[in-house]
Design a protein around this motif. Structure first.
Motif, PDB file in Angstrom:
ATOM      1  N   LEU A   1       7.435  17.359  10.873  1.00 13.31           N
ATOM      2  CA  LEU A   1       8.514  16.414  11.115  1.00 13.31           C
ATOM      3  C   LEU A   1       8.569  15.480   9.904  1.00 13.31           C
ATOM      4  CD1 LEU A   1      10.573  14.960  12.987  1.00 13.31           C
ATOM      5  CD2 LEU A   1       8.629  13.670  13.898  1.00 13.31           C
TER       6      LEU A   1
ATOM      7  N   GLN B   1       4.716  11.510  15.921  1.00  4.44           N
ATOM      8  CA  GLN B   1       4.823  12.897  15.465  1.00  4.44           C
ATOM      9  C   GLN B   1       4.119  13.884  16.395  1.00  4.44           C
ATOM     10  OE1 GLN B   1       4.077  13.358  11.274  1.00  4.44           O
ATOM     11  NE2 GLN B   1       5.332  11.582  10.754  1.00  4.44           N
TER      12      GLN B   1
ATOM     13  N   ASP C   1      15.213  18.275  14.979  1.00  2.92           N
ATOM     14  CA  ASP C   1      14.051  17.577  15.510  1.00  2.92           C
ATOM     15  C   ASP C   1      14.550  16.304  16.172  1.00  2.92           C
ATOM     16  OD1 ASP C   1      12.337  19.507  14.573  1.00  2.92           O
ATOM     17  OD2 ASP C   1      11.743  18.404  12.788  1.00  2.92           O
TER      18      ASP C   1
ATOM     19  N   ILE D   1      13.931  12.822  18.104  1.00  2.39           N
ATOM     20  CA  ILE D   1      12.883  11.804  18.163  1.00  2.39           C
ATOM     21  C   ILE D   1      13.181  10.902  19.355  1.00  2.39           C
ATOM     22  CG2 ILE D   1      11.719   9.948  16.946  1.00  2.39           C
ATOM     23  CD1 ILE D   1      13.305  11.780  14.519  1.00  2.39           C
TER      24      ILE D   1
ATOM     25  N   PHE E   1      10.030  15.339  19.448  1.00  2.32           N
ATOM     26  CA  PHE E   1       8.871  14.573  18.980  1.00  2.32           C
ATOM     27  C   PHE E   1       9.017  13.120  19.402  1.00  2.32           C
ATOM     28  CE2 PHE E   1       9.121  17.983  15.857  1.00  2.32           C
ATOM     29  CZ  PHE E   1       7.792  18.305  15.613  1.00  2.32           C
TER      30      PHE E   1
ATOM     31  N   LEU F   1       9.776  12.265   9.006  1.00  6.77           N
ATOM     32  CA  LEU F   1      10.301  10.948   9.368  1.00  6.77           C
ATOM     33  C   LEU F   1      10.753  10.148   8.155  1.00  6.77           C
ATOM     34  CD1 LEU F   1       7.871   9.812  12.217  1.00  6.77           C
ATOM     35  CD2 LEU F   1      10.259  10.528  12.423  1.00  6.77           C
TER      36      LEU F   1
ATOM     37  N   TYR G   1       7.718   9.114  17.749  1.00  5.37           N
ATOM     38  CA  TYR G   1       7.477   8.577  16.403  1.00  5.37           C
ATOM     39  C   TYR G   1       6.030   8.736  15.948  1.00  5.37           C
ATOM     40  CZ  TYR G   1      12.159   6.687  15.874  1.00  5.37           C
ATOM     41  OH  TYR G   1      13.517   6.570  15.732  1.00  5.37           O
TER      42      TYR G   1
END
Length: 183
Positions: free
Chosen positions: A46, A146, A105, A107, A142, A48, A144
């Protein structure tokens, strides 16, 4: 009394008729149907860092990417309003890489996710996964931190696409296999 020869002839005749009929009977299909394989979700990390305001996006679409000229693909904003609410914080939609299809993905807010029971989590992943599937994207969910919370992966080589949900944990407000008593 019947003669033994007549009994033997009758038996032989019945056996011949049975074998003849068996030759015209179509064999039954196998009990387990062959289904096309659904690929495993990608294990790509992921990213971010792509959510930072000035980060180079390299073709990645986020919840803050809005085109002034055309529809931004995948368009998840309406799905976010319908199914995500405060649960879905952001997303990263990556273009196709090599043989793997594009992916999104999602979040989610960790605190809200932890309040959902299994059925609510399933409904969220299935709803957003179905929308992403319509654009040809697989989905991973996901937080945060991860942590991978769920996946929705499809085989886009067949029509209609065959999809599977995986990694969906039953922990939270009420476990599916545990107590359903709510306080």
């Amino acid at each position: 009394m019947r003669s033994p020869i007549i009994s033997q002839v009758k038996s032989l005749l019945l056996l011949t008729i049975g074998w003849s009929a068996a030759m015209f009977v179509k064999p039954a299909p196998p009990l387990i149907a062959q289904t096309p394989n659904i690929p495993q979700p990608t294990n790509a990390p992921l990213e971010l860092s792509l959510l930072a305001p000035n980060a180079p996006k390299q073709g990645v679409v986020t919840a803050n990417t809005i085109s002034q000229k055309q529809l931004t693909i995948p368009s998840l904003w309406w799905a976010r309003e319908q199914f995500g609410g405060k649960l879905l914080d952001n997303w990263l939609a990556y273009p196709s890489q090599g043989n793997s299809p594009p992916r999104v993905d999602l979040i989610v807010n960790r605190q809200i996710w932890s309040l959902l029971d299994y059925v609510e989590r399933y409904e969220f992943v299935n709803s957003l996964g179905s929308v992403a599937r319509d654009y040809g994207y697989n989905v991973r969910v996901f937080n945060y931190q991860q942590e991978l919370l769920a996946t929705y992966t499809c085989n886009f080589n067949i029509k209609p696409s065959l999809c599977s949900m995986d990694n969906l944990d039953a922990t939270g407000k009420a476990r599916l296999s545990g107590s359903t008593k709510r306080l």
